[in-house]
Write a protein that holds these residues in place. Structure first.
Motif, PDB file in Angstrom:
ATOM      1  N   ILE A  78       6.395   4.051   0.845  1.00 14.25           N
ATOM      2  CA  ILE A  78       4.959   4.269   0.791  1.00 14.25           C
ATOM      3  C   ILE A  78       4.329   3.480   1.932  1.00 14.25           C
ATOM      4  O   ILE A  78       4.522   2.259   2.019  1.00 14.25           O
ATOM      5  N   PRO A  79       3.607   4.130   2.836  1.00 15.58           N
ATOM      6  CA  PRO A  79       2.988   3.361   3.927  1.00 15.58           C
ATOM      7  C   PRO A  79       2.065   2.272   3.389  1.00 15.58           C
ATOM      8  O   PRO A  79       1.175   2.537   2.579  1.00 15.58           O
ATOM      9  N   ALA A  80       2.301   1.043   3.820  1.00 14.63           N
ATOM     10  CA  ALA A  80       1.505  -0.082   3.329  1.00 14.63           C
ATOM     11  C   ALA A  80       0.032   0.072   3.687  1.00 14.63           C
ATOM     12  O   ALA A  80      -0.845  -0.302   2.903  1.00 14.63           O
ATOM     13  N   ASP A  81      -0.253   0.644   4.857  1.00 16.70           N
ATOM     14  CA  ASP A  81      -1.644   0.853   5.247  1.00 16.70           C
ATOM     15  C   ASP A  81      -2.349   1.832   4.313  1.00 16.70           C
ATOM     16  O   ASP A  81      -3.563   1.734   4.125  1.00 16.70           O
ATOM     17  N   TYR A  82      -1.598   2.770   3.762  1.00 18.90           N
ATOM     18  CA  TYR A  82      -2.181   3.722   2.814  1.00 18.90           C
ATOM     19  C   TYR A  82      -2.399   3.072   1.460  1.00 18.90           C
ATOM     20  O   TYR A  82      -3.494   3.192   0.873  1.00 18.90           O
ATOM     21  N   LEU A  83      -1.391   2.378   0.943  1.00 19.67           N
ATOM     22  CA  LEU A  83      -1.509   1.801  -0.394  1.00 19.67           C
ATOM     23  C   LEU A  83      -2.558   0.705  -0.441  1.00 19.67           C
ATOM     24  O   LEU A  83      -3.321   0.604  -1.411  1.00 19.67           O
ATOM     25  N   PHE A  84      -2.613  -0.110   0.618  1.00 26.17           N
ATOM     26  CA  PHE A  84      -3.555  -1.232   0.667  1.00 26.17           C
ATOM     27  C   PHE A  84      -4.458  -1.073   1.893  1.00 26.17           C
ATOM     28  O   PHE A  84      -4.187  -1.644   2.956  1.00 26.17           O
ATOM     29  N   PRO A  85      -5.534  -0.307   1.779  1.00 23.94           N
ATOM     30  CA  PRO A  85      -6.362   0.000   2.957  1.00 23.94           C
ATOM     31  C   PRO A  85      -6.940  -1.227   3.645  1.00 23.94           C
ATOM     32  O   PRO A  85      -7.169  -1.205   4.856  1.00 23.94           O
TER      33      PRO A  85
END
Length: 294
Positions: free
Chosen positions: A25-32
Motif C-alpha cells: 500500500i503506498p504510504a503516501d496514499y494511506l497517510f496523506p
C-alpha cells in the motif's frame, strides 16, 4: 499465510483468522499528511520488513478477525471483507474468493459455533463475512449468532449520502440482512454494555460511532482497537490519520485515547490491520509511545 497462533487473556483464548494480506500500500496514499522521513531516516525500531518496504514508500496491512473463546462462548470480532461481494468502486475487495471459512475451521470453529459477532464499525473490511450468498439472497454466515454493533453508526450510514465510496454497497449485502434476520443487537455504548466481560468504548473518528472493545478476564485486559490505528508507525505518530478516517480531529483524539488506555492499563493491544502478529503492548517513552510486538 500465517500459522494459527493464540493468546491468553486471563481465561480467554484469542486467535487471529486472516482473510487478506495487502503487502504494498503506498504510504503516501494511506497517510496523506505523513512526514516521509519517519519511515526512512527516522524509522521507529519496531518497524521491520513485515511492516514497511526498505525505502519506506510502501506499507503492508492485514485484514483479519479475532476469535475469542471464554466461558463456553465463542465470539468473533469483525468479519473482514467477505466473498463474492460486488465492490466495483473498491477493487481490492471486489468479488473476493478467499478461504476465510476454511481458516476459521482450521482454528477449530465452524460458523454455527459462533455465539456473538462484535463489530467495531460499519466499513467494508469489517462486515463482509456477516453474510454469505444463499441462492439469490444474502443470509447470516453465523446462523446462531447475535451481531452486536452501534445503533448510532447504523442510523448514520443507513443514509446513503453518508457512506464513503470505499464502503459503497455494504448495507445491502452485509448489514441490512442481519437486521432483517432479527440477529442484530443495536447498542448505544454511552449507556449500554450488553456483553459480560466486554466494554464497548466510543472512539469516533475513523467512522461515525466507531467502537473499540476491551476484554477483562481474571485480572488481565485486552483492547481490540478496530481502526483507531492501521499501522504500527502510528504508535510513534498518533497524529497521523489514515486516508479512510472520516472525522479527522476525532480520529486523532481517539487514537491518543487508545494508546493511553493500553499503556495505563497494561492491556494487550489487538489491532485490526497491523501486519506481522497484529498484537503488541504499548509502553510510554518520554512523551510518546513504543510498540512491543507479541
Amino acid at each position: 499465510m500465517d500459522t494459527i497462533h493464540s493468546y491468553q487473556i486471563g481465561n480467554a483464548t484469542v486467535t487471529r483468522v486472516t482473510e487478506l494480506i495487502l503487502p504494498e500500500i503506498p504510504a503516501d496514499y494511506l497517510f496523506p499528511d505523513r512526514d516521509r522521513s519517519v519511515l526512512t531516516d527516522a524509522r521507529p525500531h519496531w518497524i521491520g520488513s513485515e511492516n514497511t518496504s526498505d525505502d519506506g514508500q510502501n506499507v503492508a496491512l492485514s485484514v483479519h478477525s479475532w476469535i475469542v473463546q471464554i466461558g463456553g462462548k465463542t465470539l468473533l470480532i469483525d468479519t473482514g471483507a467477505g466473498n463474492g461481494k460486488n465492490r466495483p468502486l473498491n477493487p481490492v475487495f471486489n468479488q473476493l474468493e478467499t478461504p476465510y471459512l476454511s481458516r476459521l475451521a482450521a482454528a477449530g470453529v465452524r460458523p454455527a459455533d459462533i455465539d456473538l459477532v462484535l463489530i467495531t464499525h460499519l466499513h467494508v473490511d469489517h462486515v463482509g463475512w456477516n453474510t454469505v450468498l444463499a441462492g439469490d439472497r444474502w443470509v447470516p454466515t453465523f446462523p446462531n449468532a447475535q451481531y452486536v454493533f452501534s445503533a448510532p453508526e447504523y442510523q448514520f450510514y443507513a443514509n446513503e449520502e453518508h457512506v464513503q465510496t470505499p464502503s459503497a454497497g455494504i448495507f445491502a449485502d452485509s448489514v441490512q440482512p442481519i437486521v432483517d434476520a432479527g440477529q442484530a443487537v443495536l447498542i448505544d455504548a454511552s449507556h449500554q454494555q450488553p456483553v459480560e466481560g466486554f466494554t464497548f468504548h466510543q472512539t469516533k473518528g475513523h467512522s461515525f460511532d466507531h467502537l473499540s472493545i476491551s476484554l477483562e478476564s481474571a485480572g488481565k485486559l485486552a483492547l481490540f482497537s478496530g481502526d483507531v490505528m492501521h499501522h504500527p508507525v502510528q504508535v510513534a505518530e498518533p497524529d497521523w490519520n489514515s486516508v479512510f478516517c472520516e472525522f479527522q480531529d476525532d480520529a486523532r483524539r481517539s487514537r491518543h485515547w487508545a494508546l493511553n488506555f493500553a499503556a495505563n492499563n497494561h492491556a494487550t493491544f489487538f489491532s485490526s490491520h497491523f501486519p506481522g502478529t497484529s498484537v503488541g503492548v504499548v509502553e510510554r517513552d518520554g512523551t510518546g509511545f513504543n510498540w512491543i510486538p507479541r
